[in-house]
Design a protein around this motif. Structure first.
Motif, PDB file in Angstrom:
ATOM      1  N   CYS A  61      -0.297   1.865  -2.530  1.00  0.00           N
ATOM      2  CA  CYS A  61      -0.057   0.855  -3.566  1.00  0.00           C
ATOM      3  C   CYS A  61      -1.082  -0.266  -3.479  1.00  0.00           C
ATOM      4  O   CYS A  61      -1.801  -0.396  -2.491  1.00  0.00           O
ATOM      5  CB  CYS A  61       1.343   0.282  -3.389  1.00  0.00           C
ATOM      6  SG  CYS A  61       1.532  -0.612  -1.840  1.00  0.00           S
ATOM      7  N   ILE A  63      -0.762  -3.419  -2.999  1.00  0.00           N
ATOM      8  CA  ILE A  63      -0.614  -4.386  -1.901  1.00  0.00           C
ATOM      9  C   ILE A  63      -1.171  -3.812  -0.603  1.00  0.00           C
ATOM     10  O   ILE A  63      -1.896  -4.492   0.130  1.00  0.00           O
ATOM     11  CB  ILE A  63       0.865  -4.813  -1.751  1.00  0.00           C
ATOM     12  CG1 ILE A  63       1.232  -5.711  -2.925  1.00  0.00           C
ATOM     13  CG2 ILE A  63       1.079  -5.539  -0.424  1.00  0.00           C
ATOM     14  CD1 ILE A  63       2.633  -6.262  -2.888  1.00  0.00           C
ATOM     15  N   ARG A 103       8.537  -4.852   0.562  1.00  0.00           N
ATOM     16  CA  ARG A 103       7.096  -4.578   0.517  1.00  0.00           C
ATOM     17  C   ARG A 103       6.385  -4.949   1.812  1.00  0.00           C
ATOM     18  O   ARG A 103       5.164  -4.867   1.894  1.00  0.00           O
ATOM     19  CB  ARG A 103       6.453  -5.374  -0.625  1.00  0.00           C
ATOM     20  CG  ARG A 103       6.955  -4.984  -1.989  1.00  0.00           C
ATOM     21  CD  ARG A 103       6.341  -3.661  -2.416  1.00  0.00           C
ATOM     22  NE  ARG A 103       7.067  -3.045  -3.486  1.00  0.00           N
ATOM     23  CZ  ARG A 103       6.943  -3.350  -4.770  1.00  0.00           C
ATOM     24  NH1 ARG A 103       6.121  -4.290  -5.143  1.00  0.00           N
ATOM     25  NH2 ARG A 103       7.637  -2.708  -5.672  1.00  0.00           N
TER      26      ARG A 103
HETATM   27 FE1  FES Z   1       3.995  -1.194  -4.619  1.00  0.00          FE
HETATM   28 FE2  FES Z   1       4.108  -1.690  -2.130  1.00  0.00          FE
HETATM   29  S1  FES Z   1       3.249  -2.874  -3.643  1.00  0.00           S
HETATM   30  S2  FES Z   1       5.556  -0.642  -3.289  1.00  0.00           S
END
Ligand code: FES
Ligand code: FES
Length: 126
Positions: A61, A63, A103
């Motif tokens: 992802c 992040i 997250r």
């Molecule tokens: Fe998408 Fe980690 S930012 S689940």
């Protein structure tokens, strides 16, 4: 302001710094986020216990990948001892966006991998 912070993450996600692998890394480690299977690998080149060069590859992802990019910029030139002192909060602050508990592993996967590569401690950073 929040917009600006989100752009910081997006910028690192779309244009990751220090992306790739090193030809002959002194240390390398790869691991995944058990919640989603997303992976990060980090290669290190060391000179006198200092990170002379660093590269990462991964998939995951925004992040997790942006955090890895930001982390490589934070630690290039730092000593392994300084890497040891880095806590979860140091990286979370650099991300500049609030990270929900769900997250947290996304945001910290690269720091976990870096610490394992640097000095062999493979644990989620606190
Ligand atoms: Fe998408 Fe980690 S930012 S689940
Ligand atoms: Fe996999 Fe974020 S959803 S690391």
């Amino acid at each position: 302001m929040a917009e600006l912070y989100r752009e910081h993450i997006l910028d690192h996600y779309q244009h990751p710094r220090n992306y790739g692998t090193l030809e002959r890394p002194d240390r390398t480690f790869e691991d995944s986020n058990p919640l989603c299977g997303d992976r990060i690998r980090i290669d290190l080149k060391l000179e006198n216990d200092r990170i002379a060069d660093i590269r990462f590859t991964g998939r995951g992802c925004a992040i997790s990948q942006a955090a890895a990019s930001i982390l490589t910029e934070m630690v290039k030139g730092k000593t392994l001892e300084e890497v040891k002192q880095l806590g979860a909060q140091d990286l979370l602050e650099e991300l500049g966006v609030p990270i929900s508990p769900a997250r947290r592993k996304c945001a910290l996967l690269s720091l976990k991998v870096l610490k394992a590569a640097a000095y062999g401690l493979n644990e989620w950073p606190t």
